[in-house]
Design an enzyme around this catalytic site. Structure first.
Site, short mmCIF file in Angstrom:
data_model
loop_
_atom_site.label_atom_id
_atom_site.label_comp_id
_atom_site.label_asym_id
_atom_site.label_seq_id
_atom_site.Cartn_x
_atom_site.Cartn_y
_atom_site.Cartn_z
N SER A 196 0.82 -1.21 0.00
CA SER A 196 0.00 0.00 0.00
C SER A 196 0.86 1.26 0.00
O SER A 196 1.62 1.50 -0.93
CB SER A 196 -0.96 -0.03 1.19
OG SER A 196 -1.92 0.98 1.10
N ASP A 256 -1.17 1.81 -4.30
CA ASP A 256 -1.97 0.67 -4.80
C ASP A 256 -3.41 1.07 -5.09
O ASP A 256 -4.24 0.23 -5.41
CB ASP A 256 -1.91 -0.51 -3.83
CG ASP A 256 -2.62 -0.24 -2.52
OD1 ASP A 256 -2.60 0.91 -2.06
OD2 ASP A 256 -3.19 -1.19 -1.93
N ASP A 282 -6.01 2.09 -3.42
CA ASP A 282 -7.21 1.78 -2.65
C ASP A 282 -7.62 2.94 -1.74
O ASP A 282 -8.74 2.96 -1.23
CB ASP A 282 -7.06 0.47 -1.85
CG ASP A 282 -5.97 0.50 -0.79
OD1 ASP A 282 -5.18 1.47 -0.76
OD2 ASP A 282 -5.91 -0.46 0.01
N ARG A 283 -6.76 3.93 -1.57
CA ARG A 283 -7.11 5.12 -0.79
C ARG A 283 -7.18 6.34 -1.72
O ARG A 283 -6.60 6.34 -2.80
CB ARG A 283 -6.07 5.39 0.30
CG ARG A 283 -6.15 4.43 1.48
CD ARG A 283 -5.05 4.75 2.48
NE ARG A 283 -5.23 4.06 3.75
CZ ARG A 283 -4.81 2.83 4.00
NH1 ARG A 283 -4.17 2.14 3.06
NH2 ARG A 283 -5.02 2.27 5.17
N THR A 294 -12.09 -1.17 13.71
CA THR A 294 -11.23 -0.46 12.76
C THR A 294 -10.74 -1.40 11.67
O THR A 294 -10.28 -2.50 11.94
CB THR A 294 -10.03 0.14 13.50
OG1 THR A 294 -10.51 0.91 14.60
CG2 THR A 294 -9.22 1.04 12.59
N GLU A 340 -13.60 4.74 6.25
CA GLU A 340 -12.80 4.90 7.47
C GLU A 340 -11.98 6.17 7.35
O GLU A 340 -11.68 6.64 6.24
CB GLU A 340 -11.91 3.69 7.71
CG GLU A 340 -10.88 3.44 6.64
CD GLU A 340 -10.03 2.20 6.94
OE1 GLU A 340 -10.28 1.52 7.93
OE2 GLU A 340 -9.12 1.92 6.14
N LYS A 353 -11.95 -0.96 0.47
CA LYS A 353 -11.79 0.42 0.05
C LYS A 353 -11.32 0.47 -1.40
O LYS A 353 -10.55 -0.38 -1.85
CB LYS A 353 -10.85 1.17 0.97
CG LYS A 353 -9.51 0.54 1.22
CD LYS A 353 -8.77 1.31 2.31
CE LYS A 353 -7.46 0.67 2.67
NZ LYS A 353 -7.59 -0.62 3.37
#
Length: 606
Positions: A152, A312, A314-315, A390, A414, A428
């Site tokens: 990530s 990566d 995903d965020r 979380t 999140e 995500k």
């Protein structure tokens, strides 16, 4: 002199490792009798947990390297063979994807080779993919599971091994413990594990590239034609950074599919580069320090919106420029969550004709340390809000349960800039989130004449102001951490007694939830609904004036963290006053509950 245990570990490594570089590294240390370094590398191994593996790429059982990956794949393979029959292994198979980090492709190929050797059908991407593509592909082809090789947004020397189950969500207990057990039982490399020379000739290997086209189609289907019409007529442009990761080609394809203007790429960060040459930390969550080149590009092109994925993809990070002051605002994950949550409601209520404005069967989710803004939406709009532990592994698995029960899940997020818009991906997804934020910006400009920041303020006025303040302290002594939390849950000298106020009764506590021992005073029976873990510290205090603060320890770092949020009622217009109250309360909570001076805590450096 090496201990008996270390000698055995060295001998096993020298016998099993077939990678010339890491084999030479251990051999050289052995020849030099560097027992301290060898002990560091070999005496413990990377533990397989709910996030799979993540660690430094280096030799030894405590690093990410070919041998550890082979052992991990063998353990995962053995466990999956016990869970699924031969026909399922051959017909449904497993997916492997990888990012642009050093060794990512190699680790994916090694793993694929092991599964093929065991008789599994294997879907192995032949190109770099965004992490969300792996969970999407699992559900698209009805696979048994999948692995994404990525670390990530970690530093360049790290890599990771992220495992998903057949439901398309990240693994949770008991899968993680069972996989770890099977890894330990299969440490010696199998006969053909190392030989990948004929991998791409195998009849069991498939490139799942068609899933990429299907993903783009599914993203397009989350937007109605009326919104795509707005997109096609809009002049809104966004500057985009892939942060030296894999996101750009996916952003390019999805933006075109939903008729958005092409992004203005940050050229220096557009292509995948495992060295991450322009950023100290390839993490857009770092804020302006990670977005310097993006801001420079936006200023030079007259662009007022920046979107950035982590490596990566995903965020997703967002920044906008105030055209009056010329200042850039970098949004928190909670603020982006508020915007996308509102957008999900808008699309469902007003645009999709089948919805009829009824949200009674709809759900949104957020983690315990994220903003409660979705709860405020739910209270006013009549849908359901669920709080999870979380991490998206919890939200993904909870979403799958809701879908199985015939429920509609609109959105989950999140605070660590992770967003799940729709249920195309049960994790995500920074690509689809970027598409929706950009579409929302086009819509707001054309129809409501708002900027994204103006809309955020409008949301706070309508649903209640939500102000967040989070930080952490370093604490290197485990006994100190235990002392701090033990004091809070024995506050009146007896177990399960907690503080009832701060600042000498100025602010009173309404509810306490302790997920270490299962207390939740907001429940009729006083017991927590969320899963309880005695091995981690987490206490949430809800105050009568709407402030909620969670104190917890980090699972990976020597930190005590706090996440505070003032959840105001709609109509409370004094935002500055609420901010000041929050700041005063947080300062008091930190001083009274953490006692940083007495406990020798080191504050976060700004």
């Amino acid at each position: 002199m090496a201990s008996h245990e270390l000698r055995e570990a060295i001998d096993r490594w020298l016998k099993w490792d077939k990678n010339e570089k890491t084999l030479y590294e251990i051999k050289s240390l052995n020849d030099a009798s560097n027992w301290i370094k060898l002990n560091d590398l070999l005496s413990t191994r990377l533990a397989f947990g709910t996030a799979g593996l993540r660690g430094k790429m280096r030799a030894g059982f405590n690093g990410m390297n070919d041998l550890v990956i082979a052992q991990t794949a063998q353990g995962l393979c053995t466990y999956m063979k016990a869970q699924f029959n031969d026909n399922e292994q051959k017909t449904r198979g497993i997916v492997f994807g990888y990012d642009g980090r050093h060794n990512s492709k190699r680790f994916a190929e090694l793993s694929a080779n092991i599964f093929i050797g065991a008789g599994f059908k294997v879907y192995l991407y032949k190109r770099l993919v965004a992490t969300p593509l792996v969970p999407f592909t699992i559900r698209h082809f009805n696979c048994l599971g999948g692995v994404m090789v990525t670390a990530s947004h970690n530093p360049k020397d790290d890599n990771g091994y992220k495992v998903y189950w057949s439901n398309g969500a990240q693994i949770i207990t008991p899968h993680d413990k069972n996989i770890q057990s099977n890894i330990i039982s299969n440490l010696e490399p199998w006969a053909d594990s190392w030989d990948t020379s004929n991998l791409y000739e195998s009849e069991l290997l498939i490139d799942p590239k068609e899933a990429i086209e299907a993903y783009v189609v599914r993203v397009r289907e989350t937007l109605p034609p009326s919104i795509m019409e707005v997109n096609s007529q809009s002049n809104v442009r966004v500057v985009y950074s892939a942060m030296h990761g894999v996101g750009y080609p996916f952003i390019e394809d999805t933006f075109a599919a939903i008729k958005l203007q092409p992004v203005i790429a940050v050229e220096e960060q557009k292509e995948a580069d495992p060295e991450f040459p322009t950023v100290v930390f390839p993490n857009p969550e770092e804020g302006k320090s990670a977005l310097e080149l993006s801001i420079k590009r936006a200023d030079s092109t007259g662009c007022n919106i920046i979107l950035a994925n982590d490596p990566d993809a995903d965020r997703l990070a967002l920044a906008t420029k105030n055209t009056t002051t010329g200042k850039w605002k970098v949004y928190t994950g909670n603020e982006i969550g508020a915007l996308l949550g509102w957008w999900a409601i808008y699309l469902h209520k007003h645009v999709h004709p089948e919805a009829d404005g009824d949200l009674s069967n709809c759900y949104m989710l957020a983690s315990t340390v994220s903003s409660k803004i979705l709860r405020a939406f739910a209270q006013k709009e009549g849908f359901h809000f669920i709080e999870t532990l979380t991490g998206f592994k919890w939200m993904g698995n909870e979403t799958e349960k809701l879908l199985s029960a015939g429920k509609t899940v609109l959105f989950a997020f999140e605070e660590a800039i992770g967003f799940m818009f729709s249920t195309n991906v049960l994790d995500k997804d920074g690509i689809s989130a970027a598409c929706h934020l950009a579409s929302m910006a086009c819509y707001l400009e054309a129809k409501e004449h708002f900027t994204l920041d103006e809309k955020l303020q409008n949301i706070y006025k309508e649903y209640g102001f939500h102000y967040n303040k989070s930080s952490y302290f370093f604490c290197y002594e485990q006994k100190t951490i235990k002392k701090i939390f033990a004091r809070l849950r024995n506050f009146a000298g007896a177990p399960k007694t907690y503080p009832n106020s701060i600042l000498q009764d100025k602010y009173k506590i309404k509810h306490i939830r302790d997920l270490t021992n299962g207390v939740d005073t907001s429940q009729a029976d006083g017991k927590a609904i969320l899963p309880v873990s005695a091995s981690s510290e987490m206490i949430t205090f809800t105050f009568e004036n709407g402030l909620v603060i969670t104190l917890r320890t980090s699972g990976t770092e020597p930190k005590i963290k706090y996440y505070a949020e003032m959840c105001a009622e709609p109509g409370q217009a004094d935002f500055d006053g609420l901010i000041n109250t929050t700041n005063d309360m947080v300062a008091a909570i930190v001083e009274e509950f953490f006692q940083p001076s007495e406990n020798n805590l080191t504050p976060k450096t700004n």
